[in-house]
Design an enzyme around this catalytic site. Structure first.
Site, PDB file in Angstrom:
ATOM      1  N   LYS A 226      37.788  21.154  30.344  1.00  0.00           N
ATOM      2  CA  LYS A 226      38.275  22.503  30.006  1.00  0.00           C
ATOM      3  C   LYS A 226      39.188  22.371  28.795  1.00  0.00           C
ATOM      4  CE  LYS A 226      38.123  26.830  31.288  1.00  0.00           C
ATOM      5  NZ  LYS A 226      37.015  27.597  31.892  1.00  0.00           N
TER       6      LYS A 226
ATOM      7  N   ASP B 206      35.471  31.224  27.476  1.00  0.00           N
ATOM      8  CA  ASP B 206      36.243  31.591  28.673  1.00  0.00           C
ATOM      9  C   ASP B 206      37.079  32.793  28.226  1.00  0.00           C
ATOM     10  OD1 ASP B 206      37.040  30.691  31.523  1.00  0.00           O
ATOM     11  OD2 ASP B 206      38.992  30.899  30.583  1.00  0.00           O
TER      12      ASP B 206
HETATM   13  P1  NDP Z   1      37.376  37.988  29.233  1.00  0.00           P
HETATM   14  O1  NDP Z   1      38.379  37.566  28.235  1.00  0.00           O
HETATM   15  O2  NDP Z   1      36.052  38.498  28.753  1.00  0.00           O
HETATM   16  O3  NDP Z   1      37.990  39.103  30.207  1.00  0.00           O
HETATM   17  C1  NDP Z   1      39.123  38.854  30.970  1.00  0.00           C
HETATM   18  C2  NDP Z   1      39.503  40.130  31.684  1.00  0.00           C
HETATM   19  O4  NDP Z   1      40.581  39.861  32.562  1.00  0.00           O
HETATM   20  C3  NDP Z   1      39.995  41.205  30.741  1.00  0.00           C
HETATM   21  O5  NDP Z   1      39.711  42.465  31.272  1.00  0.00           O
HETATM   22  C4  NDP Z   1      41.494  40.950  30.711  1.00  0.00           C
HETATM   23  O6  NDP Z   1      42.270  42.055  30.331  1.00  0.00           O
HETATM   24  C5  NDP Z   1      41.745  40.595  32.148  1.00  0.00           C
HETATM   25  N1  NDP Z   1      42.938  39.744  32.236  1.00  0.00           N
HETATM   26  C6  NDP Z   1      43.175  38.583  31.579  1.00  0.00           C
HETATM   27  N2  NDP Z   1      44.385  38.103  31.883  1.00  0.00           N
HETATM   28  C7  NDP Z   1      44.920  38.996  32.742  1.00  0.00           C
HETATM   29  C8  NDP Z   1      46.152  39.072  33.427  1.00  0.00           C
HETATM   30  N3  NDP Z   1      47.094  38.133  33.257  1.00  0.00           N
HETATM   31  N4  NDP Z   1      46.337  40.133  34.263  1.00  0.00           N
HETATM   32  C9  NDP Z   1      45.388  41.082  34.418  1.00  0.00           C
HETATM   33  N5  NDP Z   1      44.202  41.059  33.797  1.00  0.00           N
HETATM   34  C10 NDP Z   1      43.982  40.041  32.971  1.00  0.00           C
HETATM   35  O7  NDP Z   1      37.177  36.739  30.207  1.00  0.00           O
HETATM   36  P2  NDP Z   1      35.977  36.421  31.191  1.00  0.00           P
HETATM   37  O8  NDP Z   1      35.426  37.666  31.769  1.00  0.00           O
HETATM   38  O9  NDP Z   1      35.093  35.469  30.490  1.00  0.00           O
HETATM   39  O10 NDP Z   1      36.729  35.564  32.307  1.00  0.00           O
HETATM   40  C11 NDP Z   1      37.333  36.171  33.462  1.00  0.00           C
HETATM   41  C12 NDP Z   1      37.569  35.109  34.505  1.00  0.00           C
HETATM   42  O11 NDP Z   1      36.309  34.511  34.861  1.00  0.00           O
HETATM   43  C13 NDP Z   1      38.475  33.944  34.098  1.00  0.00           C
HETATM   44  O12 NDP Z   1      39.170  33.482  35.222  1.00  0.00           O
HETATM   45  C14 NDP Z   1      37.466  32.887  33.665  1.00  0.00           C
HETATM   46  O13 NDP Z   1      38.004  31.582  33.752  1.00  0.00           O
HETATM   47  C15 NDP Z   1      36.380  33.105  34.699  1.00  0.00           C
HETATM   48  N6  NDP Z   1      35.076  32.597  34.336  1.00  0.00           N
HETATM   49  C16 NDP Z   1      34.427  33.016  33.202  1.00  0.00           C
HETATM   50  C17 NDP Z   1      33.180  32.526  32.916  1.00  0.00           C
HETATM   51  C18 NDP Z   1      32.393  33.031  31.771  1.00  0.00           C
HETATM   52  O14 NDP Z   1      31.210  32.659  31.655  1.00  0.00           O
HETATM   53  N7  NDP Z   1      32.926  33.869  30.901  1.00  0.00           N
HETATM   54  C19 NDP Z   1      32.539  31.500  33.742  1.00  0.00           C
HETATM   55  C20 NDP Z   1      33.262  31.197  34.959  1.00  0.00           C
HETATM   56  C21 NDP Z   1      34.494  31.708  35.207  1.00  0.00           C
HETATM   57  P3  NDP Z   1      42.967  42.097  28.883  1.00  0.00           P
HETATM   58  O15 NDP Z   1      41.888  42.486  27.941  1.00  0.00           O
HETATM   59  O16 NDP Z   1      44.040  43.135  29.019  1.00  0.00           O
HETATM   60  O17 NDP Z   1      43.528  40.728  28.618  1.00  0.00           O
END
Ligand code: NDP
Length: 444
Positions: A126, A166
């Site tokens: 990571k 991510d």
């Molecule tokens: P994105 O950056 O596309 O989206 C993240 C989302 O979560 C946004 O809506 C963001 O809001 C919100 N968010 C982030 N930090 C916070 C916080 N501290 N409190 C509340 N909301 C928050 O990321 P992903 O969708 O790619 O990833 C989401 C999760 O899934 C993570 O944990 C990631 O590790 C996991 N994941 C992702 C994979 C992938 O293929 N993308 C694969 C496996 C796991 P805002 O815009 O306001 O920051």
């Protein structure tokens, strides 16, 4: 003292300033007790738990870049190469101001088990930086990505370490990172996944994590006599995982009621109109509160609260530690059928325990969100054979992989006398493969 407790104490003493890493190790080692205690002397002599909780390598580096005002900015970059027993390191890059060594280590540690569960030959890693892409111009993001790759390129390779996206790393960032790698090395090879479709990306990679989450949740529901048809689903987040989980859940007949971002959440009693969310989030990188301007019957609430809305299925898809004990209590009181994690470690240890004690089927992120990395590994396969598969081919493979993960997690749980405990099942199934590979390769 048991071997598991000895190692837990040592990990806590050595990594005192890394709470997320300790949280992840505690969850995993506690659920491995079923396995370790059957053959404790052997595991202790081989120091397998010490070896599996110590990253093979951590690289930390300076990332200087120039902002649009001509000001030099400096961020910190990380790559944790956690375990390569079953394949090249594989795991995403996160760009978020909260990123530090603890968060990258917890994610890298979880990634090892997740990757093992997919059945594909990929080890765990990571990386990321405390750079915040939010509010930055495209030029600033490019300047950062190029500088980040100026160091990262020497540590990665198609058969060494293959990062992906991510939080904060989507198609734009992967493109800038890939371009700089190619410029530095002169090589056109699959050193990143999540690439654009015009330069080696895989169809269905964008959708993979969200779709995979819904495929495995569907198995959980079936095993418990329920289905998505007509179910009320609450999703947190509105990023990549949340959007495609919403899309697939809706295609299975569910009503998705909520989505959120770090400012607040929307509740749409008619069911989320995903086209509006996509336009806000993918189209103009806006805030989720803008949804209510297009859909006045929905409400926007500032702050946390997604889990207080009664639902049948809860899919936390935002970030780590976003579903607390009080949220678990509200979900149980409102009769939730299942909780499946789209994000990595969104549920705190206390909340997880509460859900399990109350008999709520709970699928941990390392199993439930493995679809993303699984399709990344399929992207690596396509790059190696210099061919592209159709969307349907990749999606069918993703579906089979997710059903396979469900079967591995549930059968391991049954084998060790804790049927329905998918946390234990996923950790045990992931651990067994890594351990066997590590032991076969000697003390390295
Ligand atoms: P994105 O950056 O596309 O989206 C993240 C989302 O979560 C946004 O809506 C963001 O809001 C919100 N968010 C982030 N930090 C916070 C916080 N501290 N409190 C509340 N909301 C928050 O990321 P992903 O969708 O790619 O990833 C989401 C999760 O899934 C993570 O944990 C990631 O590790 C996991 N994941 C992702 C994979 C992938 O293929 N993308 C694969 C496996 C796991 P805002 O815009 O306001 O920051």
């Amino acid at each position: 003292m048991s071997y598991v407790d000895e190692v837990l104490e040592r990990v806590k003493a050595k990594n005192g300033a890394e709470p997320e890493f300790i949280q992840a190790v505690t969850e995993v080692l506690n659920s491995l007790r079923f396995v370790i205690e059957k053959n404790e002397d052997h595991f202790r002599k081989e120091a397998l738990l010490e070896r599996i909780t110590e990253p093979e390598r951590i690289v930390t580096f300076r990332v200087p870049w120039v902002d649009d005002n001509g000001q030099v900015q400096v961020n910190r970059g990380f790559r944790v190469q956690f375990n390569s027993a079953i394949g090249p390191y594989k795991g995403g890059l996160r760009l978020h101001p909260s990123v530090n060594q603890s968060i990258i280590k917890f994610l890298g540690f979880e990634q090892c088990f997740k990757n093992s569960l997919t059945g594909l030959p990929i080890g765990g890693g990571k990386g990321g930086s405390d750079f915040d892409p939010k509010g930055k111009s495209d030029r600033e993001v490019m300047a950062f990505c190029q500088s980040f790759m100026n160091e990262l390129y020497r540590h990665i390779g198609a058969n060494v370490d293959v990062p992906a996206g991510d939080i904060g790393v989507g198609a734009r960032e992967i493109g800038f990172l890939y371009g700089q790698y190619k410029r530095l090395t002169g090589l056109y090879e699959g050193i990143l996944t999540g690439k654009g479709l015009t330069y080696g990306g895989s169809l269905a990679r964008t959708e993979a994590t969200g779709y995979g989450l819904v495929y495995i949740t569907n198995e959980v529901l079936k095993a418990n006599g329920k289905s998505f048809e007509g179910a009320r689903v609450n999703i947190s987040g509105s990023g990549n995982v949340a959007i495609y989980a919403c899309q697939k859940a809706q295609s299975f007949g569910a009503k998705v009621q909520t989505m959120s971002d770090s400012n607040g959440y929307i509740y749409d009693p008619d069911g989320i109109d995903l086209a509006i969310v996509k336009e806000i989030k993918e189209g103009r990188r806006g805030r989720i509160k803008e949804y209510v301007a297009a859909k006045p019957t929905a409400t926007y609430t500032e702050g946390r609260g997604v889990w207080s809305i009664p639902c049948d299925v809860a899919l936390p898809c935002a970030t780590q530690n976003e579903l607390f004990l009080e949220d678990a209590k509200a979900l149980v009181a409102n009769g939730v059928w299942a909780v499946c994690e789209g994000a990595n470690m969104p549920t705190t240890l206390e909340a997880t325990e509460y859900l399990q004690e109350n008999g709520i089927p709970f699928m941990p992120g390392k199993a439930a969100n493995a679809g993303g990395v699984a399709v990344s590994a399929l992207e690596m396969s396509q790059n190696s054979e210099r061919l592209s598969w159709t969307f349907e081919e990749v999606d069918a493979k993703l579906h089979d992989i997710m059903v396979g993960i469900f079967e591995k997690a549930s059968s391991a749980a049954e084998r060790y006398g804790v049927p329905g405990n998918y946390v234990a099942g996923a950790n045990i199934a992931g651990f067994e493969k890594i351990c066997t590979a590590m032991e076969a390769q000697g003390i390295v």
